[in-house]
Design a protein around this motif. Sequence first.
Motif, PDB file in Angstrom:
ATOM      1  N   TYR A 171       0.825  -1.210   0.000  1.00 32.71           N
ATOM      2  CA  TYR A 171       0.000   0.000   0.000  1.00 32.71           C
ATOM      3  C   TYR A 171       0.858   1.259   0.000  1.00 32.71           C
ATOM      4  O   TYR A 171       0.611   2.198  -0.767  1.00 32.71           O
ATOM      5  N   LEU A 172       1.883   1.281   0.847  1.00 29.17           N
ATOM      6  CA  LEU A 172       2.763   2.456   0.893  1.00 29.17           C
ATOM      7  C   LEU A 172       3.453   2.674  -0.451  1.00 29.17           C
ATOM      8  O   LEU A 172       3.655   3.814  -0.882  1.00 29.17           O
ATOM      9  N   TYR A 173       3.791   1.580  -1.127  1.00 28.97           N
ATOM     10  CA  TYR A 173       4.432   1.712  -2.444  1.00 28.97           C
ATOM     11  C   TYR A 173       3.461   2.317  -3.462  1.00 28.97           C
ATOM     12  O   TYR A 173       3.867   3.144  -4.292  1.00 28.97           O
ATOM     13  N   GLN A 176       3.619   5.921  -3.057  1.00 28.80           N
ATOM     14  CA  GLN A 176       4.845   6.503  -3.616  1.00 28.80           C
ATOM     15  C   GLN A 176       4.742   6.670  -5.126  1.00 28.80           C
ATOM     16  O   GLN A 176       5.136   7.706  -5.677  1.00 28.80           O
ATOM     17  N   VAL A 177       4.188   5.659  -5.795  1.00 25.78           N
ATOM     18  CA  VAL A 177       4.012   5.768  -7.246  1.00 25.78           C
ATOM     19  C   VAL A 177       3.018   6.878  -7.569  1.00 25.78           C
ATOM     20  O   VAL A 177       3.248   7.693  -8.476  1.00 25.78           O
ATOM     21  N   GLY A 178       1.916   6.943  -6.834  1.00 25.37           N
ATOM     22  CA  GLY A 178       0.948   8.012  -7.054  1.00 25.37           C
ATOM     23  C   GLY A 178       1.560   9.389  -6.859  1.00 25.37           C
ATOM     24  O   GLY A 178       1.267  10.334  -7.607  1.00 25.37           O
ATOM     25  N   THR A 294       4.084  -3.228 -11.367  1.00 18.09           N
ATOM     26  CA  THR A 294       5.057  -2.742 -10.387  1.00 18.09           C
ATOM     27  C   THR A 294       4.597  -2.990  -8.963  1.00 18.09           C
ATOM     28  O   THR A 294       3.406  -3.100  -8.672  1.00 18.09           O
ATOM     29  N   GLY A 295       5.577  -3.091  -8.080  1.00 20.57           N
ATOM     30  CA  GLY A 295       5.330  -3.258  -6.661  1.00 20.57           C
ATOM     31  C   GLY A 295       6.632  -3.106  -5.910  1.00 20.57           C
ATOM     32  O   GLY A 295       7.707  -2.973  -6.515  1.00 20.57           O
ATOM     33  N   PRO A 296       6.591  -3.138  -4.579  1.00 21.98           N
ATOM     34  CA  PRO A 296       7.831  -3.052  -3.798  1.00 21.98           C
ATOM     35  C   PRO A 296       8.646  -4.334  -3.963  1.00 21.98           C
ATOM     36  O   PRO A 296       8.187  -5.317  -4.564  1.00 21.98           O
ATOM     37  N   THR A 297       9.835  -4.337  -3.425  1.00 23.05           N
ATOM     38  CA  THR A 297      10.736  -5.491  -3.574  1.00 23.05           C
ATOM     39  C   THR A 297      10.084  -6.787  -3.107  1.00 23.05           C
ATOM     40  O   THR A 297      10.265  -7.844  -3.727  1.00 23.05           O
ATOM     41  N   ILE A 298       9.297  -6.712  -2.033  1.00 27.06           N
ATOM     42  CA  ILE A 298       8.674  -7.935  -1.511  1.00 27.06           C
ATOM     43  C   ILE A 298       7.650  -8.506  -2.489  1.00 27.06           C
ATOM     44  O   ILE A 298       7.239  -9.668  -2.361  1.00 27.06           O
ATOM     45  N   ALA A 299       7.226  -7.710  -3.467  1.00 28.59           N
ATOM     46  CA  ALA A 299       6.226  -8.165  -4.437  1.00 28.59           C
ATOM     47  C   ALA A 299       6.851  -8.809  -5.668  1.00 28.59           C
ATOM     48  O   ALA A 299       6.127  -9.254  -6.563  1.00 28.59           O
ATOM     49  N   ALA A 300       8.185  -8.873  -5.723  1.00 30.83           N
ATOM     50  CA  ALA A 300       8.848  -9.455  -6.900  1.00 30.83           C
ATOM     51  C   ALA A 300       8.370 -10.884  -7.177  1.00 30.83           C
ATOM     52  O   ALA A 300       8.060 -11.220  -8.333  1.00 30.83           O
ATOM     53  N   PRO A 301       8.278 -11.768  -6.170  1.00 25.50           N
ATOM     54  CA  PRO A 301       7.788 -13.131  -6.449  1.00 25.50           C
ATOM     55  C   PRO A 301       6.367 -13.143  -7.008  1.00 25.50           C
ATOM     56  O   PRO A 301       6.029 -14.008  -7.821  1.00 25.50           O
ATOM     57  N   ILE A 324       7.913  -4.870 -16.368  1.00 26.38           N
ATOM     58  CA  ILE A 324       7.866  -5.099 -14.924  1.00 26.38           C
ATOM     59  C   ILE A 324       8.960  -4.259 -14.276  1.00 26.38           C
ATOM     60  O   ILE A 324      10.136  -4.382 -14.627  1.00 26.38           O
ATOM     61  N   VAL A 325       8.569  -3.391 -13.369  1.00 30.91           N
ATOM     62  CA  VAL A 325       9.508  -2.533 -12.636  1.00 30.91           C
ATOM     63  C   VAL A 325       9.289  -2.786 -11.149  1.00 30.91           C
ATOM     64  O   VAL A 325       8.181  -2.590 -10.633  1.00 30.91           O
ATOM     65  N   ILE A 326      10.314  -3.210 -10.461  1.00 37.60           N
ATOM     66  CA  ILE A 326      10.188  -3.556  -9.047  1.00 37.60           C
ATOM     67  C   ILE A 326      10.925  -2.540  -8.171  1.00 37.60           C
ATOM     68  O   ILE A 326      12.107  -2.241  -8.396  1.00 37.60           O
ATOM     69  N   GLY A 327      10.213  -2.006  -7.194  1.00 37.56           N
ATOM     70  CA  GLY A 327      10.821  -1.191  -6.151  1.00 37.56           C
ATOM     71  C   GLY A 327      11.396   0.135  -6.592  1.00 37.56           C
ATOM     72  O   GLY A 327      12.310   0.655  -5.944  1.00 37.56           O
TER      73      GLY A 327
END
Length: 460
Positions: A171-173, A176-178, A294-301, A324-327
């Motif tokens: 959610y916090l990520y 940040q994107v917004g 896209t998502g934070p690093t924990i969303a890579a999987p 795909i862009v991560i973090g």
Amino acid sequence: MNEPATSTLPVQDARIYPRGGLDVLSRTEVARLRDASSGGMHELLRRCALAVLTSGSASDDPRAARDLYPHFDIQVTQQDRGVRIDLQNAPAMAFVDGQIIRGVAELLFAVVRDLAWTAIELGPEYATELESSEGITDAVFGLLRNARVLRPADPNLVVCWGGHSISRDEYLYTKQVGYELGLRGLDICTGCGPGAMKGPMKGATIAHAKQRKTHTRYIGITEPGIIAAESPNPIVNELVIMPDIEKRLEAFVRMAHGIIVFPGGVGTAEEILYLLGILLREENAHVPFPLIFTGPTIAAPYFEQIDRFIRLTLGEAATSRYEIVIGDAPEVAKKMFAGIRQVREARIAHKDSFYFNWGLSIPLEFQRPFVPTHEAMAALDLHHGRPASALAADLRRAFSGIVAGNVKEEGMRRIEQHGPFEIHGAPDMMQALDGLLRAFVEQRRMKIAGEYRPCYRVVA
């Protein structure tokens, strides 16, 4: 069926007079909104109105608000001075010092406006006009125009998709994107609910304030089966209720100048498959459409699993239509801003409008409403050897049925009566689908709260 318990929550009666597009309704429109009998829409109006009056609710149970406010009612009356809306036993949380909150009132007016338009312009007498692809697109355009969300302006609208039930880090990520999108003057459109639908809007509000952007747009597009489970978040300042999920999805892609996908559950997978199925059609091969996962690093999987599922089902060609862009929130915004510039150039070159993507070809199989009965779900053709676009259409329907079983009252009722939906298909495809759905359950992407009971069974 058990009667709902009497609510002890504070309620309030009110009489309000809408303005700005709702000054006048015809007698026929008012009659259909008041009538709960055959052809009437009163119960639908009541359910959608209650959803916006509880805007910001953390529940995703479509029956929760109804059970908490069992005596709520709404009546619409046409008077010489215009439309009057009477609320009885309305949630007190929608009022401050006896006055309805302005933003809540605007969302309530949008509910009445869109249901009135649907009752007349998409009524049974116009059924034949909705049997063609062109007729359905015209209907989508008409509702969006009636809602006054189609505005001639430079392309700057980013649609953000993602789950209503996501982790705090995710959610916090999205915020940040917004924020990064807002710094670049881009407006936000989402499904209007909580989670990944709220975060980008919340981040953009701060960035828009920093940039002194005064005409900000936070558009929420929903449909009657979803709004009760995902009531609009408080930041939405333009709400549109489409008649069904297919028209909602078409509204997203026709209005969007680019789409960002955050982590989500079955609803997000449905959206991804819908869009990829369209973009993979030969007619749309050269249509620029920036699409970023896209998502934070924990969303890579999470995105690795989504990517594998897409490659297995739709083929390697599908991967060329997204990044795909991560973090890296700033990089996402930069790529989206650059992609939207390409969209602008292409629209100018093809003399297409900025506010509605007429140039995108959407076939009837993606537009015709899918009713997820047990028979329809079991009959989906999920096998290899089909054109990618056709397979994507049926995969989309499979996820749509699971969404219905999870959060839509009619779908939940079918599951209670007949048990889980059965989904059949090629063994490797079913194994991948089962793995994806199990991951959604384990990551608590199916429901915000409570233990999730699957509404489906995957059969190889």
